[in-house]
Design an enzyme around this catalytic site. Structure first.
Site, mmCIF file in Angstrom:
data_model
loop_
_atom_site.group_PDB
_atom_site.id
_atom_site.type_symbol
_atom_site.label_atom_id
_atom_site.label_comp_id
_atom_site.label_asym_id
_atom_site.label_seq_id
_atom_site.Cartn_x
_atom_site.Cartn_y
_atom_site.Cartn_z
ATOM 1 N N HIS A 1 0.810 -1.223 0.000
ATOM 2 C CA HIS A 1 0.000 0.000 0.000
ATOM 3 C C HIS A 1 0.846 1.278 0.000
ATOM 4 O O HIS A 1 0.309 2.370 -0.185
ATOM 5 C CB HIS A 1 -0.915 0.055 1.229
ATOM 6 C CG HIS A 1 -1.888 -1.083 1.334
ATOM 7 N ND1 HIS A 1 -2.779 -1.380 0.332
ATOM 8 C CD2 HIS A 1 -2.108 -1.993 2.316
ATOM 9 C CE1 HIS A 1 -3.520 -2.431 0.701
ATOM 10 N NE2 HIS A 1 -3.128 -2.821 1.893
ATOM 11 N N ASP B 1 -2.958 -11.238 -1.230
ATOM 12 C CA ASP B 1 -3.361 -10.616 0.033
ATOM 13 C C ASP B 1 -4.872 -10.330 -0.035
ATOM 14 O O ASP B 1 -5.427 -10.173 -1.118
ATOM 15 C CB ASP B 1 -2.577 -9.304 0.171
ATOM 16 C CG ASP B 1 -2.666 -8.664 1.539
ATOM 17 O OD1 ASP B 1 -1.696 -8.800 2.314
ATOM 18 O OD2 ASP B 1 -3.688 -8.009 1.828
ATOM 19 N N HIS C 1 -6.273 -7.689 0.675
ATOM 20 C CA HIS C 1 -6.481 -6.290 0.288
ATOM 21 C C HIS C 1 -5.866 -6.000 -1.085
ATOM 22 O O HIS C 1 -4.846 -6.592 -1.443
ATOM 23 C CB HIS C 1 -5.859 -5.354 1.330
ATOM 24 C CG HIS C 1 -6.405 -5.558 2.719
ATOM 25 N ND1 HIS C 1 -5.839 -6.451 3.600
ATOM 26 C CD2 HIS C 1 -7.454 -4.994 3.341
ATOM 27 C CE1 HIS C 1 -6.536 -6.425 4.732
ATOM 28 N NE2 HIS C 1 -7.520 -5.551 4.606
ATOM 29 N N ASP D 1 -3.593 -12.794 5.120
ATOM 30 C CA ASP D 1 -4.851 -12.330 5.727
ATOM 31 C C ASP D 1 -6.100 -12.803 4.988
ATOM 32 O O ASP D 1 -7.207 -12.401 5.339
ATOM 33 C CB ASP D 1 -4.860 -10.796 5.895
ATOM 34 C CG ASP D 1 -4.455 -10.056 4.636
ATOM 35 O OD1 ASP D 1 -4.286 -10.703 3.584
ATOM 36 O OD2 ASP D 1 -4.310 -8.819 4.708
HETATM 37 ZN ZN LIG Z 1 -3.929 -7.247 3.524
#
Ligand SMILES: [Zn+2]
Length: 368
Positions: A131, A167, A169, A250
């Site tokens: 990110h 992931d 996200h 995650d």
């Molecule tokens: Zn994540």
């Protein structure tokens, strides 16, 4: 050439603060488990260097790097710095090693890209901070080590790099960095309607990205279909000279920050397949907020990279590493037995939902 593991002791004792999801140990537990199992001899281990500001400027702005260093030194930020650089927030707090720790993870990925110049396999589980933005901290990430590794590959003359991100996200920072690139293909599977709310199915990043947002409860059968029909063909047709896998932990059922339901078998299968599809393979960590799930998944990744058989039951030393973990959440009060005894989760197979199949077909039609 044997796979190399890049680690550092800085991850053992630093924490984002007791209330942060990253208050838990992760990389240190993976190192301890691998050593307990006899899987990490000294010759396979490299100490991660800390990236110098000059090296970080490959992607990050000088003023942001200076602000991050200053925040670590003074252990405070002004309102202006908080607003401008996203430092000193709930997700990216001020903490003792707030520059040195992410700079070490970034140094690991920069070193990995150098070590892979002639080919090989490198694992940097502290990496995967997808990110991070050039001039701003974002989503627990202060720097963006995947971008730094990809830029290092490009500077070395590579022209076809595949970045796979599993992931929970979306990899907004990486996608923004290589939007429109003809040299980098980005493939991301992530939970729909979850922060950072980017990475829609229609979002192609100028042709460089394949984005697959998935519904809550994603199971292993669904993931294997995605692997076979999207991830592997989109990787193969690009004929990559290097593959980078962001293997965030995650998207497993027991993670507190997402609602996906994979078992760690899903991640290991992705690693096993991608490993042999390019002469250079860099595997990074990423998210993962259940200390037992992260440690077991990422230790298993190292076993898969090396071709070590994952035992039914861990040895006593490894079990005591897992037994020593604590977790300040309800699920941590009475952890189930398999969190201590085994690396492998029970598979979570199930129906492949029609909406997912339709989305996969749309992406598959773009693969060439
Ligand atoms: Zn994540």
């Amino acid at each position: 050439m044997r796979p190399l593991f890049i680690g550092s002791e800085i991850y053992r004792n630093s924490t984002y603060g007791s209330k942060h999801p990253l208050a838990i140990p992760r990389v240190s537990t993976v190192i301890d488990l691998c050593r307990a199992q006899g899987w990490l001899p000294p010759e396979a281990y490299r100490v991660s260097p800390r990236a110098k500001p000059n090296a970080l400027r490959l992607f990050h702005t000088p003023d942001y790097i200076a602000a991050l260093q200053k925040a670590e030194k003074t252990q405070s930020v002004s309102d202006e710095t908080r607003k401008k650089y996203g430092l000193g927030t709930l997700s990216n707090p001020v903490f003792a090693e707030m520059f040195r720790r992410p700079a070490t993870a970034a140094g690991g990925s920069l070193l990995a890209a150098e070590l892979l110049r002639e080919g090989g396999i490198v694992y940097n589980p502290a990496g995967g901070t997808h990110h991070g933005l050039p001039d701003r901290a974002n989503g627990f990430c202060y720097l963006n080590d995947p971008v730094l590794a990809i830029l290092t590959f490009l500077n070395a003359g590579l022209e076809r790099i595949v970045y796979v991100d599993i992931d929970a996200h979306h990899c907004d920072g990486v996608e923004a960095a290589f939007c429109g690139s003809s040299k980098v293909r980005m493939i991301s599977v992530h939970e729909a309607r979850r922060w950072p709310f980017t990475g829609a199915l229609e979002d192609t990043a100028g042709g460089a990205a394949f984005n697959l947002p998935v519904a809550r409860g994603l199971n292993d059968s669904e993931f294997y279909a995605i692997l076979d029909q999207v991830i592997l063909p989109a990787t193969a047709t690009f004929r990559p000279q290097a593959i980078i896998l962001q293997c965030g932990a995650d998207a497993v059922a027991e993670d507190p920050l997402s609602r996906l339901s994979l078992s760690n078998n899903a991640h290991w299968r992705a690693v096993a397949h991608l490993r042999d599809m390019a002469p250079r393979f860099l595997v990074l960590g990423g998210g993962g907020y259940n200390p037992w799930s992260v440690a077991r998944l990422w230790t298993g990744v190292w076993a898969v990279l090396n071709g070590f058989e994952i035992p039914q039951e861990l040895n006593a030393d490894a079990q005591s590493v897992l037994g020593a973990l604590t977790w300040n959440r309800a699920a941590g009060k009475q952890p189930p037995g398999h969190w201590f005894k085994t690396l492998r989760d029970n598979p979570n197979t199930g129906e492949i939902r029609p909406d997912l199949l339709a989305d996969m077909r749309r992406l598959a039609s773009r693969i060439s």
